[in-house]
Enzyme design. Sequence first.
Site, PDB file in Angstrom:
ATOM      1  N   ILE A   2       0.834  -1.210   0.000  1.00 20.27           N
ATOM      2  CA  ILE A   2       0.000   0.000   0.000  1.00 20.27           C
ATOM      3  C   ILE A   2       0.859   1.247   0.000  1.00 20.27           C
ATOM      4  O   ILE A   2       0.669   2.167  -0.793  1.00 20.27           O
ATOM      5  CB  ILE A   2      -0.960  -0.009   1.203  1.00 20.27           C
ATOM      6  CG1 ILE A   2      -1.916  -1.196   1.098  1.00 20.27           C
ATOM      7  CG2 ILE A   2      -1.733   1.303   1.296  1.00 20.27           C
ATOM      8  CD1 ILE A   2      -2.798  -1.367   2.306  1.00 20.27           C
ATOM      9  N   GLY A   3       1.824   1.319   0.891  1.00 20.68           N
ATOM     10  CA  GLY A   3       2.682   2.500   0.964  1.00 20.68           C
ATOM     11  C   GLY A   3       3.783   2.313   1.984  1.00 20.68           C
ATOM     12  O   GLY A   3       3.764   1.399   2.809  1.00 20.68           O
ATOM     13  N   GLN A   4       4.775   3.195   1.924  1.00 19.13           N
ATOM     14  CA  GLN A   4       5.909   3.195   2.839  1.00 19.13           C
ATOM     15  C   GLN A   4       6.123   4.590   3.367  1.00 19.13           C
ATOM     16  O   GLN A   4       5.865   5.566   2.663  1.00 19.13           O
ATOM     17  CB  GLN A   4       7.184   2.702   2.148  1.00 19.13           C
ATOM     18  CG  GLN A   4       7.166   1.235   1.795  1.00 19.13           C
ATOM     19  CD  GLN A   4       8.446   0.797   1.123  1.00 19.13           C
ATOM     20  OE1 GLN A   4       9.241   1.626   0.705  1.00 19.13           O
ATOM     21  NE2 GLN A   4       8.646  -0.507   1.023  1.00 19.13           N
ATOM     22  N   GLY A  57       8.002   6.932   7.111  1.00 19.84           N
ATOM     23  CA  GLY A  57       9.030   6.967   8.138  1.00 19.84           C
ATOM     24  C   GLY A  57       8.838   5.938   9.226  1.00 19.84           C
ATOM     25  O   GLY A  57       9.783   5.556   9.905  1.00 19.84           O
ATOM     26  N   PHE A  58       7.599   5.462   9.416  1.00 16.45           N
ATOM     27  CA  PHE A  58       7.317   4.511  10.481  1.00 16.45           C
ATOM     28  C   PHE A  58       7.313   3.069  10.000  1.00 16.45           C
ATOM     29  O   PHE A  58       7.155   2.162  10.784  1.00 16.45           O
ATOM     30  CB  PHE A  58       5.968   4.830  11.135  1.00 16.45           C
ATOM     31  CG  PHE A  58       5.990   6.094  11.904  1.00 16.45           C
ATOM     32  CD1 PHE A  58       6.516   6.144  13.178  1.00 16.45           C
ATOM     33  CD2 PHE A  58       5.501   7.266  11.370  1.00 16.45           C
ATOM     34  CE1 PHE A  58       6.548   7.314  13.897  1.00 16.45           C
ATOM     35  CE2 PHE A  58       5.524   8.436  12.076  1.00 16.45           C
ATOM     36  CZ  PHE A  58       6.055   8.467  13.353  1.00 16.45           C
ATOM     37  N   SER A  90       6.383   0.138   6.525  1.00 13.28           N
ATOM     38  CA  SER A  90       5.669  -0.138   5.282  1.00 13.28           C
ATOM     39  C   SER A  90       4.359  -0.839   5.601  1.00 13.28           C
ATOM     40  O   SER A  90       4.277  -1.622   6.549  1.00 13.28           O
ATOM     41  CB  SER A  90       6.530  -1.003   4.363  1.00 13.28           C
ATOM     42  OG  SER A  90       6.916  -2.192   5.019  1.00 13.28           O
ATOM     43  N   VAL A  91       3.328  -0.572   4.796  1.00 14.56           N
ATOM     44  CA  VAL A  91       1.987  -1.113   4.993  1.00 14.56           C
ATOM     45  C   VAL A  91       1.649  -1.986   3.796  1.00 14.56           C
ATOM     46  O   VAL A  91       1.831  -1.574   2.636  1.00 14.56           O
ATOM     47  CB  VAL A  91       0.946   0.020   5.161  1.00 14.56           C
ATOM     48  CG1 VAL A  91      -0.431  -0.562   5.410  1.00 14.56           C
ATOM     49  CG2 VAL A  91       1.348   0.945   6.306  1.00 14.56           C
ATOM     50  N   LYS A  95       0.924  -3.246   9.073  1.00 15.78           N
ATOM     51  CA  LYS A  95       2.079  -2.343   9.065  1.00 15.78           C
ATOM     52  C   LYS A  95       3.282  -3.055   9.660  1.00 15.78           C
ATOM     53  O   LYS A  95       3.201  -3.631  10.743  1.00 15.78           O
ATOM     54  CB  LYS A  95       1.774  -1.072   9.860  1.00 15.78           C
ATOM     55  CG  LYS A  95       2.914  -0.068   9.858  1.00 15.78           C
ATOM     56  CD  LYS A  95       2.633   1.132  10.751  1.00 15.78           C
ATOM     57  CE  LYS A  95       1.652   2.079  10.136  1.00 15.78           C
ATOM     58  NZ  LYS A  95       1.537   3.332  10.913  1.00 15.78           N
ATOM     59  N   ASP A 132      -0.110  14.974  14.347  1.00 14.35           N
ATOM     60  CA  ASP A 132       0.426  14.922  12.977  1.00 14.35           C
ATOM     61  C   ASP A 132      -0.732  14.898  11.992  1.00 14.35           C
ATOM     62  O   ASP A 132      -0.783  14.052  11.086  1.00 14.35           O
ATOM     63  CB  ASP A 132       1.315  13.701  12.799  1.00 14.35           C
ATOM     64  CG  ASP A 132       2.147  13.780  11.523  1.00 14.35           C
ATOM     65  OD1 ASP A 132       2.231  14.887  10.946  1.00 14.35           O
ATOM     66  OD2 ASP A 132       2.690  12.749  11.106  1.00 14.35           O
TER      67      ASP A 132
END
Length: 1123
Positions: free
Chosen positions: A245-247, A249-250, A252-253, A270, A886
């Site tokens: 799905i996405g990456q 700073g915390f 990758s999902v 995640k 955030d």
Amino acid sequence: MKKRIRSSYKVGSSNKYHKKNYTDNEKDKKKYRSYKEKHINEKMFDKKEFLNFLTNFNKKFMKKNSLVDHLMKMNDKAEDNYDGYNSSGSRYNNINDDGVELCGTKRYTNNKNNSDYDNYNNNNNMKNKRYSNKKHNNDNIIINNNNNKYTDERKYRNKSIKEDVDYTNDYYNIQLNNNKINNNQTKNKIDTIRNISHEKLGNNKSSSARNLSLIQTSHIPYDAPLADFLENGRFLRTFENISLIGQGGFGSVYKVSHRLEPGSPTYAVKFIYLKVSSLDNVSSRRYFREIAANRDIYSKHVVRYYTWWCEEPQFLPMHLMPKEIQNLVKKNKDTFKKRLTKNKKYSNNCISDSSNNNNSSCYSASSYNSSINSNYRNMKLWIKKKEQSPDMKRYKEVLRKNNAPNLVFYSDNDGLTSKNKENPEKNHNPFLSDKNFSDSIYKKKKSHDYNSSSHKLKKRKNKKKKSKKKRKSKSKIKTNAQGIYEESENDEGRDHFQYKKGKEQFSKFIGKLILWVLHKVSKNMILLIMVILSEEDRDLIVFADNEESNGNDQQMIRHDNMNNENVIIKHRNEDDKNGLDGDKNGLDGDKNGLDGDKNGLDGDKNELDDNKNELDDLLMKQKINSLTRNDIVNIENENPAPHATNNIKNKKVDLNGELTYYDYVGKNEVIPNSRTETNVESINTNGMFNNKFSVMKDEGGEYKKKENMTWGDTKRDGLYENGKHEKDGLGVNKCITNKYIENDDDDDDDDDDNNNNNNIDERKKDLKKKQKNAITKGNEDLLATNGTNNKEKRKKDDDINKNMEKIKSYKKKTPVPEFSIVLLLQMELCKGYTLRKWLDRSTRSDKPLHFTYSDKKMNHPLEFDLFKQLIKGLKDIHATCFIHRDLKPENIFVDNDTYTLKIGDLGLVRFIEEKKREKDFNNIDCYKDNIYTDINQNRITSQISIKGQIIGTPGYTAPEGGALCDEKADIYSAALILLELLCPRFTTIMERYKRLNDFRNYYTVPDYVKIHLNPWYILMLQMSKPNPADRPSAADVYSKIKVLLDPHLTDFAFSFNDIHNEHMNKPPQGTNNFERITDNKDKFVIQSVVDMKNKVENEEIPIEKGLNSNVENIKNENNGADK
């Protein structure tokens, strides 16, 4: 072995690592506390007995059982890994591996393994019988016969091995024969096993990934707190990866599907990579704020987190892990990989190439025998070295024994002259340093010389210790008047001499004579030799008080530099003093003149000035340790002569009567003395030194040092009993202080000490009277203030020293080994895309006031509805005492179908602490934030999300920011998101950035927002006030948005068709929550519907009657426009 993969947590405060109900299993345990754990005792569960039972069962019933084959393979792999062999079929490569076990160099047979192998053969026979009805009957019969022959031969050979005494030779011979005979059979079996394994891996990738027997075990200690959070293999057992799905700073999902749940629903997982020590409690990390917050938040507009767990990277599919973790595993930088390489010592050597070498095996007899013998030899050599090596604690004594004859005593010129330097091989350097402290530099002598010299050394050391206890000061030899030798002292108190002029032959002879004498006679007997020798020859005697001396500190100094070098002169006894030449007799006369009469000081100065040129070679420079404004000057000399002041040019005294600094002639070097006491010379009006005093205090017959004393402290303690304050020609106050304490000399100097003490007592009485008259009241005030200042300085110094000790102790902490783990979060999968993509989509209009409308019957634009959902989500988050910190369009998700908004990415969530928040904000002056300036440097940013980054995204953070922010920081970020919703699509990133920055700094918005969207503009100003206390809460903002979007006010709504009639073919039924009252189309007057509604409610008049006239006017002006 760990008893369980997932450990359970006791409910209660007794457990140190108690973790509250993060998973469903723990929720069940909290509800039903009757649940009791049952652990399987592995000793009670015997795998061999179970396998025997299954084989017997198959013999009786002749049914196919796939579980038996799987367990047999698992058991074979486990045994092979335990013995250190290859896990893929090495059992069949070595024929005698089952019957023989290796323990060091001894080998013995075991009958139990034979039965296991027979069971395996029986199992193979049963397999062959199963398939006999189908095909290949003849082939199976031949294979069975070969197997039976093989087992019979193996049993016979094992019996013969037991009868032999030499186990090793028979073992290797049998292994060679077996490899030659049965090589073809083993090759066929290996090929079949490999083919079957490759087929399975090629056909079923997921099954091979789920096979936990191929994955390594955990390397985290089972007793560590970190092991309580591990659930290795859970992801591969329960989930199947679909896509990324996405990456961020915390981590990758990934989008995954759940295998165990009906319908295999999809979730978002995640992956967060962590480097944690074994003693660390993972639940205390900042990543678990997100878990703890979502555990309690149940909102429609917040992404829900279901559960979490930790795994080690080797238990996860590597293609899902980030590149950083993959590189760590490949380069063996991680701790678990290092242990794997140790376990796989022989794995590469065990693989046999059957296609190339027909007569090869996994371990040939020659290679295996050579490896075992080499290891055995290395072990023997290591044991011998360990037995022969002495105790390392006594390594200094061993070196001293070897070097004893060369290091005991030495002549002063040996190894220092130019002749010795030309021939370094013949004349070695006798001085012992750290670099040449070895046996290779000093030539060894015969063994009896070493033993005799070392025995004498021990006796000398014991005598030296006794003599040091009796004597308080060491004996040192005075220099000769002709200047042949000079005596100096190094840092450790060792004595050495420095060569100056001729008489080389005579000094060598004396040196060799002394070496011979010192081997025979003790050190105390040398005093008799000193009486016999002449005064010139007496200086050539050298005492080696310590065998070790640093060669770096002992260097040659020529005659030209003698005036610039520091020399310490100590008086042994009165006989040595009287033995000096005329210059020295003149000095003694000057000293006696000072002791006899105080008035003779002026005459002594004149005599010393006349003899200044003659005494320069033997003068001593006064050594000073510290010169401060409030402290006493420390001079490292026990018995300084009064003529030593000739080397001092300037002597300056502070107004408080303190010595501030000195200007010396020559080189200044501090020579530490064995006697640690402070000696200070008092100053006369003409600049001369008077007799010495030592700042010492007599307590119990012993003198204790008083360091860092000021005039105020010494006056208060009574140490300075006499002093003078007089003025010279320049008007500078100078102090004369005199205090005399007995000198620490030998027993021979008692008579001189008594005479000196009588003179001291007489002078004390005279000087006490003068001291009282000299000290005035003003000086007393200065002394008192200096004393208080010193106390404050001492306290500060003590605090600094304590802090330094804490820092050193912190740095000395032993590092704890770290392990790499992966934190996995199972989350709700949000359909659609982020709010950022929704705002930047190409179908969105880039013209002002062109909003989007959904397909549903909605009376207001979709942008306003999304903002309402955002505030609702913040309201739910703040109600559970959490702060997002955030909030930005990238962390907000929008569904395309339902247009529902969800707030996600609570990685920076923080708990609200109201007591601290009220105190903190009362002490903070809030200000506007400017990204282009350095105003943000004053923010408190103790809680940082990523290295070098302020909490949150800089474009949407509140001005206060940092650790002191509360829930009002989310309101500020929501105001900026509202501005972006009201504006049209930005064509460039810089355009968006400029728009947001102008509002943050100057509260400037486009004109169409002020005119046509005035209530929303006012709401933005309220939400973005610099003081957080002045901002409304999420509940207040939500109530105001409800009023603005009230569907009852649609009859009086303002239509965008009135403004942009030419651009819109079909005007949508929407509201801008305003009433337009116009007389002409060119003039616009905006009136808020909220004010109108309040008037109607106060007057208790129905809405239709109260605004009927206004509605009719609007209809007439707009010519039948929609309400």
